[in-house]
Design an enzyme around this catalytic site. Structure first.
Site, PDB file in Angstrom:
ATOM      1  N   LYS A 149       0.566  -1.094  -0.133  1.00 16.81           N
ATOM      2  CA  LYS A 149       0.115  -0.049  -0.059  1.00 16.81           C
ATOM      3  C   LYS A 149       0.749   1.162  -0.096  1.00 16.81           C
ATOM      4  CE  LYS A 149      -3.240  -1.083  -0.529  1.00 16.81           C
ATOM      5  NZ  LYS A 149      -3.878  -1.812  -1.890  1.00 16.81           N
ATOM      6  N   GLY A 154       2.367   2.477  -2.771  1.00 16.68           N
ATOM      7  CA  GLY A 154       2.150   3.235  -4.060  1.00 16.68           C
ATOM      8  C   GLY A 154       2.860   2.206  -5.370  1.00 16.68           C
ATOM      9  N   THR A 155       2.559   0.885  -4.931  1.00 16.90           N
ATOM     10  CA  THR A 155       3.174  -0.004  -6.097  1.00 16.90           C
ATOM     11  C   THR A 155       2.614   0.057  -7.293  1.00 16.90           C
ATOM     12  OG1 THR A 155       2.698  -1.478  -4.004  1.00 16.90           O
ATOM     13  CG2 THR A 155       3.612  -2.529  -5.875  1.00 16.90           C
ATOM     14  N   HIS A 158       6.690  -7.515  -2.176  1.00 13.31           N
ATOM     15  CA  HIS A 158       6.481  -6.541  -0.910  1.00 13.31           C
ATOM     16  C   HIS A 158       7.555  -7.299   0.164  1.00 13.31           C
ATOM     17  CE1 HIS A 158       3.100  -4.526  -2.535  1.00 13.31           C
ATOM     18  NE2 HIS A 158       2.360  -5.537  -2.362  1.00 13.31           N
ATOM     19  N   SER A 164      -4.207   3.170   4.548  1.00 13.77           N
ATOM     20  CA  SER A 164      -4.552   2.267   3.231  1.00 13.77           C
ATOM     21  C   SER A 164      -4.763   0.699   3.338  1.00 13.77           C
ATOM     22  CB  SER A 164      -3.537   2.926   2.324  1.00 13.77           C
ATOM     23  OG  SER A 164      -3.587   2.120   0.924  1.00 13.77           O
ATOM     24  N   SER A 197      -1.947   9.730 -13.243  1.00 11.63           N
ATOM     25  CA  SER A 197      -2.669  10.533 -12.222  1.00 11.63           C
ATOM     26  C   SER A 197      -3.734   9.480 -11.449  1.00 11.63           C
ATOM     27  CB  SER A 197      -3.324  11.549 -12.689  1.00 11.63           C
ATOM     28  OG  SER A 197      -4.460  11.162 -13.396  1.00 11.63           O
ATOM     29  N   MET A 209      -5.964   6.623 -13.188  1.00 12.98           N
ATOM     30  CA  MET A 209      -5.755   5.165 -12.934  1.00 12.98           C
ATOM     31  C   MET A 209      -6.775   4.690 -12.052  1.00 12.98           C
ATOM     32  SD  MET A 209      -1.763   4.800 -12.028  1.00 12.98           S
ATOM     33  CE  MET A 209      -1.952   3.377 -11.118  1.00 12.98           C
ATOM     34  N   PHE A 243     -10.093  -0.265  -4.455  1.00 17.07           N
ATOM     35  CA  PHE A 243      -8.538  -0.417  -4.418  1.00 17.07           C
ATOM     36  C   PHE A 243      -7.944   1.007  -4.473  1.00 17.07           C
ATOM     37  CE2 PHE A 243      -4.145  -0.777  -6.240  1.00 17.07           C
ATOM     38  CZ  PHE A 243      -3.840  -1.834  -5.450  1.00 17.07           C
ATOM     39  N   ARG A 263      -8.585   4.164  -3.581  1.00 19.28           N
ATOM     40  CA  ARG A 263      -9.411   4.551  -2.516  1.00 19.28           C
ATOM     41  C   ARG A 263      -9.470   6.010  -2.723  1.00 19.28           C
ATOM     42  NH1 ARG A 263      -8.989   5.787   2.861  1.00 19.28           N
ATOM     43  NH2 ARG A 263      -7.019   5.862   2.385  1.00 19.28           N
ATOM     44  N   GLY A 317      -6.093   8.082  -2.465  1.00 18.62           N
ATOM     45  CA  GLY A 317      -4.728   8.549  -3.401  1.00 18.62           C
ATOM     46  C   GLY A 317      -4.188  10.012  -2.840  1.00 18.62           C
TER      47      GLY A 317
HETATM   48  S1  PPS Z   1      -0.666  -3.051  -3.370  1.00 20.26           S
HETATM   49  O1  PPS Z   1      -1.986  -3.676  -2.991  1.00 20.26           O
HETATM   50  O2  PPS Z   1       0.240  -3.141  -2.133  1.00 20.26           O
HETATM   51  O3  PPS Z   1       0.059  -3.183  -4.459  1.00 20.26           O
HETATM   52  O4  PPS Z   1      -1.127  -1.321  -3.325  1.00 20.26           O
HETATM   53  P1  PPS Z   1      -0.480   0.002  -3.602  1.00 20.26           P
HETATM   54  O5  PPS Z   1      -0.514   0.168  -4.904  1.00 20.26           O
HETATM   55  O6  PPS Z   1       0.970  -0.063  -3.001  1.00 20.26           O
HETATM   56  O7  PPS Z   1      -1.245   0.989  -2.901  1.00 20.26           O
HETATM   57  C1  PPS Z   1      -2.325   1.487  -3.012  1.00 20.26           C
HETATM   58  C2  PPS Z   1      -2.341   2.706  -2.839  1.00 20.26           C
HETATM   59  O8  PPS Z   1      -1.809   3.469  -3.622  1.00 20.26           O
HETATM   60  C3  PPS Z   1      -2.792   4.555  -4.179  1.00 20.26           C
HETATM   61  N1  PPS Z   1      -2.558   4.918  -5.373  1.00 20.26           N
HETATM   62  C4  PPS Z   1      -2.163   6.194  -5.917  1.00 20.26           C
HETATM   63  N2  PPS Z   1      -2.109   7.199  -5.248  1.00 20.26           N
HETATM   64  C5  PPS Z   1      -1.868   8.300  -6.034  1.00 20.26           C
HETATM   65  N3  PPS Z   1      -1.813   8.294  -7.354  1.00 20.26           N
HETATM   66  C6  PPS Z   1      -1.870   7.289  -8.080  1.00 20.26           C
HETATM   67  N4  PPS Z   1      -1.805   7.321  -9.489  1.00 20.26           N
HETATM   68  C7  PPS Z   1      -2.310   6.136  -7.404  1.00 20.26           C
HETATM   69  N5  PPS Z   1      -2.379   4.710  -7.812  1.00 20.26           N
HETATM   70  C8  PPS Z   1      -2.591   4.163  -6.651  1.00 20.26           C
HETATM   71  C9  PPS Z   1      -4.209   3.887  -3.634  1.00 20.26           C
HETATM   72  O9  PPS Z   1      -5.386   4.708  -3.785  1.00 20.26           O
HETATM   73  C10 PPS Z   1      -3.936   3.526  -2.285  1.00 20.26           C
HETATM   74  O10 PPS Z   1      -3.920   4.215  -1.305  1.00 20.26           O
HETATM   75  P2  PPS Z   1      -5.091   4.875  -0.580  1.00 20.26           P
HETATM   76  O11 PPS Z   1      -4.756   5.741   0.512  1.00 20.26           O
HETATM   77  O12 PPS Z   1      -5.879   3.742  -0.027  1.00 20.26           O
HETATM   78  O13 PPS Z   1      -6.223   5.498  -1.526  1.00 20.26           O
END
Ligand code: PPS
Length: 307
Positions: free
Chosen positions: A60, A62-63, A120, A150, A240, A244, A267, A269, A271
């Site tokens: 969670k 930013g993968t 991870h 998250s 963005s 996404m 998923f 949620r 961001g």
């Molecule tokens: S995982 O399941 O571990 O692969 O999840 P991961 O992708 O690491 O984390 C998901 C969180 O990243 C946010 N996210 C983003 N934030 C900003 N910009 C972009 N483009 C973006 N893409 C994914 C996603 O909304 C999850 O965070 P939260 O705070 O829950 O919204």
């Protein structure tokens, strides 16, 4: 086509209405899904190739975001090519070696080089071949409080995880590292130290949010790529949060709903940076900070909890 086949299997999986939550076990004291622990030898013996790129994160952090950025860079900003399959199939998740169509090891084995892979795993559990082959690694870290929030919502919507319990209970489990993939504190510190001796680009979610252009430039440099300004702008737009969120190849809506229920929490949620303020009570925040100071003492690694 591999992707169409995978979709058919996913539809078949949707028919299974009663998916139960995964059990947890441990590898060297790190909690992991039991099905991952059961195949640990296979994961540990993963055969990395010298031109593999590994994307490593605490869950969670930013993968998926960095995966999309990297894929866009590798495909010179061609959005159609980046929609060839879901994130999951484009970049095998190395510890997810479960039997069936989504088995990452099978996908990884047949994937032509250069591959981009996801993990991870905390530093000490990364298969040794990645170090032997001197692979490039991009690590993304996110501040503990937003990462925790998250993760809590992800646990709620994802049956691959064990029961999260209440927010208060989950908060305590996170602090003591009793969540899947273990302690956030050890994870971010371990990788921070490792960057001194390995080819690791260490990025922060907050920096990406603040100035995606600056951070994408760092990735370009690390990958030894040069792109026109126009392509860079296209990458910023396509990766963005808003775009996404609506991209079925990046937003995990292709996962069987019996496994991931986006009606509980999507998923993609929020961001944002600072959503933790909507979750922590004042008392929880004071206690968290106290514990945080102890666990993060002695490291040069610092995070921004707000922008
Ligand atoms: S995982 O399941 O571990 O692969 O999840 P991961 O992708 O690491 O984390 C998901 C969180 O990243 C946010 N996210 C983003 N934030 C900003 N910009 C972009 N483009 C973006 N893409 C994914 C996603 O909304 C999850 O965070 P939260 O705070 O829950 O919204």
């Amino acid at each position: 086509m591999q992707y169409t086949m995978a979709l058919d299997k996913m539809k078949a999986l949707n028919l299974e209405s009663s998916v139960t939550r995964s059990e947890t076990d441990e590898v060297d004291g790190v909690p992991l899904p039991k099905k991952v622990c059961d195949r640990w030898d296979q994961i540990w013996n993963f055969r990395a190739r010298p031109d593999d790129l590994l994307i490593a994160t605490y869950a969670k952090a930013g993968t998926t975001w960095i995966q999309e950025i990297v894929d866009m860079i590798q495909h010179d900003g061609d959005t159609e090519k980046c929609k060839r399959a879901t994130t999951y199939l484009r970049h095998p998740f190395i510890e997810w070696v479960l039997p069936g169509p989504f088995s990452s090891d099978k996908n990884a084995e047949v994937m032509p080089s250069p591959r981009t892979l996801k993990t991870h795993l905390p530093l000490q559990l990364v298969p040794p071949s990645f170090w032997e082959q001197k692979c490039k690694i991009i690590y993304v870290a996110r501040n503990a409080k937003d990462n925790l929030v998250s993760y809590y919502h992800f646990y709620r919507m994802n049956k691959n995880m064990s029961e999260p319990g209440t927010w208060e209970e989950f908060l305590e489990k996170f602090k003591s590292g009793q969540v899947l993939w273990g302690s956030w504190y050890d994870h971010v510190k371990g990788w921070w130290e490792a960057k001194e001796n390995h080819r690791i680009l260490y990025l922060f979610y907050e920096d990406l949010k603040e100035d995606p252009q600056r951070e994408i430039q760092k990735v370009l440099q690390f990958l030894e790529k040069d792109l026109e300004k126009e392509v860079l702008d296209k990458i910023i737009h396509h990766t963005s949060f808003e775009i996404m969120k609506d991209n079925p190849m990046a937003n995990y809506t292709f996962e069987p709903p019996a496994l991931m229920d986006h009606s509980i929490s999507p998923f993609m949620r929020k961001g944002t940076v600072g959503d933790w303020k909507n979750h922590f009570t004042v008392a929880q925040n004071v206690k968290f900070d106290e514990d945080y100071r102890k666990k993060m003492a002695g490291t040069s690694l610092t995070f921004r909890m707000e922008l």
